[in-house]
Design an enzyme around this catalytic site. Sequence first.
Site, PDB file in Angstrom:
ATOM      1  N   ARG A  24       0.836  -1.213   0.000  1.00 36.81           N
ATOM      2  CA  ARG A  24       0.000   0.000   0.000  1.00 36.81           C
ATOM      3  C   ARG A  24       0.868   1.259   0.000  1.00 36.81           C
ATOM      4  O   ARG A  24       0.456   2.317  -0.463  1.00 36.81           O
ATOM      5  CB  ARG A  24      -0.980   0.033   1.178  1.00 36.81           C
ATOM      6  CG  ARG A  24      -1.836   1.303   1.161  1.00 36.81           C
ATOM      7  CD  ARG A  24      -3.068   1.258   2.057  1.00 36.81           C
ATOM      8  NE  ARG A  24      -2.852   0.548   3.286  1.00 36.81           N
ATOM      9  CZ  ARG A  24      -2.113   0.994   4.316  1.00 36.81           C
ATOM     10  NH1 ARG A  24      -1.520   2.173   4.240  1.00 36.81           N
ATOM     11  NH2 ARG A  24      -1.970   0.265   5.394  1.00 36.81           N
ATOM     12  N   TYR A  62     -15.650  16.908 -16.388  1.00 40.21           N
ATOM     13  CA  TYR A  62     -16.046  15.536 -16.063  1.00 40.21           C
ATOM     14  C   TYR A  62     -17.035  15.598 -14.902  1.00 40.21           C
ATOM     15  O   TYR A  62     -16.768  16.193 -13.872  1.00 40.21           O
ATOM     16  CB  TYR A  62     -14.805  14.727 -15.707  1.00 40.21           C
ATOM     17  CG  TYR A  62     -15.137  13.293 -15.424  1.00 40.21           C
ATOM     18  CD1 TYR A  62     -15.628  12.476 -16.429  1.00 40.21           C
ATOM     19  CD2 TYR A  62     -14.986  12.769 -14.156  1.00 40.21           C
ATOM     20  CE1 TYR A  62     -15.954  11.159 -16.169  1.00 40.21           C
ATOM     21  CE2 TYR A  62     -15.305  11.445 -13.890  1.00 40.21           C
ATOM     22  CZ  TYR A  62     -15.796  10.646 -14.904  1.00 40.21           C
ATOM     23  OH  TYR A  62     -16.118   9.345 -14.650  1.00 40.21           O
ATOM     24  N   ASP A 103      -6.675  18.842 -15.491  1.00 37.06           N
ATOM     25  CA  ASP A 103      -7.035  17.497 -15.932  1.00 37.06           C
ATOM     26  C   ASP A 103      -6.706  17.424 -17.421  1.00 37.06           C
ATOM     27  O   ASP A 103      -7.372  18.038 -18.253  1.00 37.06           O
ATOM     28  CB  ASP A 103      -8.531  17.252 -15.668  1.00 37.06           C
ATOM     29  CG  ASP A 103      -8.958  15.827 -16.019  1.00 37.06           C
ATOM     30  OD1 ASP A 103      -8.340  15.215 -16.903  1.00 37.06           O
ATOM     31  OD2 ASP A 103      -9.942  15.350 -15.421  1.00 37.06           O
ATOM     32  N   LYS A 136      -8.301   6.295 -19.914  1.00 37.37           N
ATOM     33  CA  LYS A 136      -8.625   6.773 -21.254  1.00 37.37           C
ATOM     34  C   LYS A 136      -7.419   6.606 -22.186  1.00 37.37           C
ATOM     35  O   LYS A 136      -7.020   5.487 -22.443  1.00 37.37           O
ATOM     36  CB  LYS A 136      -9.121   8.216 -21.166  1.00 37.37           C
ATOM     37  CG  LYS A 136     -10.140   8.461 -20.025  1.00 37.37           C
ATOM     38  CD  LYS A 136     -11.438   7.690 -20.195  1.00 37.37           C
ATOM     39  CE  LYS A 136     -12.330   7.738 -18.946  1.00 37.37           C
ATOM     40  NZ  LYS A 136     -12.598   9.040 -18.377  1.00 37.37           N
TER      41      LYS A 136
HETATM   42  C1  LIG Z   1     -12.986   9.497 -17.090  1.00 37.61           C
HETATM   43  C2  LIG Z   1     -12.500  10.825 -16.646  1.00 37.61           C
HETATM   44  C3  LIG Z   1     -12.161  11.065 -15.301  1.00 37.61           C
HETATM   45  C4  LIG Z   1     -12.341  10.016 -14.223  1.00 37.61           C
HETATM   46  O1  LIG Z   1     -11.408   8.988 -14.347  1.00 37.61           O
HETATM   47  P1  LIG Z   1     -11.694   7.467 -13.836  1.00 37.61           P
HETATM   48  O2  LIG Z   1     -10.477   6.757 -14.265  1.00 37.61           O
HETATM   49  O3  LIG Z   1     -12.954   7.024 -14.498  1.00 37.61           O
HETATM   50  O4  LIG Z   1     -11.870   7.535 -12.350  1.00 37.61           O
HETATM   51  C5  LIG Z   1     -11.680  12.311 -14.973  1.00 37.61           C
HETATM   52  N1  LIG Z   1     -11.551  13.292 -15.901  1.00 37.61           N
HETATM   53  C6  LIG Z   1     -11.868  13.096 -17.176  1.00 37.61           C
HETATM   54  C7  LIG Z   1     -11.708  14.211 -18.155  1.00 37.61           C
HETATM   55  C8  LIG Z   1     -12.359  11.866 -17.608  1.00 37.61           C
HETATM   56  O5  LIG Z   1     -12.696  11.691 -18.888  1.00 37.61           O
END
Ligand SMILES: *Cc1c(COP(=O)(O)O)cnc(C)c1O
Length: 404
Positions: A64, A117, A188, A213
């Site tokens: 962890r 998001y 992000d 993604k």
């Molecule tokens: C999918 C997504 C997230 C969240 O990520 P997870 O891996 O699903 O927790 C955050 N920001 C954006 C822009 C996303 O497309």
Amino acid sequence: MKNASHGDTADTTGTVADLTRATLAVTAGRPARTQGAPVNPPVVLSSTYHSEGTPGPGEKLYTRIDTETWAPFEDAVAALESASESGVVFGSGMAAIAAVMSFVPDGGRLVVPRHAYQVTLGFADDLAARHGVTVVRVDVADTAATIAQLEGADLVWIESPTNPMLEVADLPALIDAAHAAGALVAVDNTFATPLVQRPLEAGADVVVHSVTKYLAGHSDVVLGIAVSSSAHLTSLLRAYRTLHGAIAGPWEVWLALRGLRTLALRVERAQSNAAEIARRLAAHPAVAEVRHPSLPDDPGHEVAARTMDGFGAIIGLRPHGGREAADAVVQAVHLWVPATSLGGVESSLERRRRFATESLTVPEDLVRLSVGVEDIDDLWADLDQALVRSTQTPQTSAETTPDA
Ligand SMILES: *Cc1c(COP(=O)(O)O)cnc(C)c1O
């Protein structure tokens, strides 16, 4: 600026100090080039380590806290994002986002995009409800209006291009203004990827990714990462991960690193497919509006062309005929995959307002397309027939129904 600290590659070849990102995606995070060493890092499956007495600095103790399988991926993403510290991998994008959001003190001020998001925005609402945080929603494409809201902010959260509206923020301008107002800036970078946009180079304090993604790229893992050039912030993120147990499993991290090796190929192909599809959609009689920053008359085009190295591979599409037509397009495709998520090799699409939690300012008929790496003409043929079918009135379909 490349990172000697992440360059097993640079250290061991001696001649490759200035590799491009396409190459770094292939080379970063490899084991040292010694005779008999594996070319890929191993997956270590062990929850604990041989250890007794006072642990030495960096000594592995318990998975962890740290485990060998994380570092190659953390170093590779840091190299791609031009970070001088290693990244911090998390069990999901949201876990990485939650860790960065912990920089906002109780009662603090958090600036977020009005479109982002939806779970990020939900997280911000939760901070407001449970920690007295003032959450200010801004249109990140409106630089002056956003700057006017920065006074007293603890953290400015930017997503660009935004999900799902494809608004493009002037990152260098917003980051400078946020720092002048004394705020930290987190970006992000999931939609753009580090090949297209590097917020740390523009001065951002932290970059987060939903690795789920593009970075992993095959719709087979859920994973996140946060990357910073600040040793202090990086140590806070590591401490958060350990305290909250927001850790990634070794197999997921290994899969993500394998996916990352082809990032440049995938992003190049997906982007060129997306630009061509956006161009054809803009001329399609069944289409009311298409958003992609590559289009010369797109509201985000000028800023994207000035601040990004590409335009990404997500498209916003509004067909004529409203919500019913949008649903009809999604139902009529055969090759495109109706699904949420994005950034996989396969092209997918969804009407975003099917989620009750999506922002009410997102149009009911907005279909978000995640363009993958398939052949452009196959993708277009499928989308074109779906759009044509979406415009057919019930009467027309009755006429084409075989009957007596
Ligand atoms: C999918 C997504 C997230 C969240 O990520 P997870 O891996 O699903 O927790 C955050 N920001 C954006 C822009 C996303 O497309």
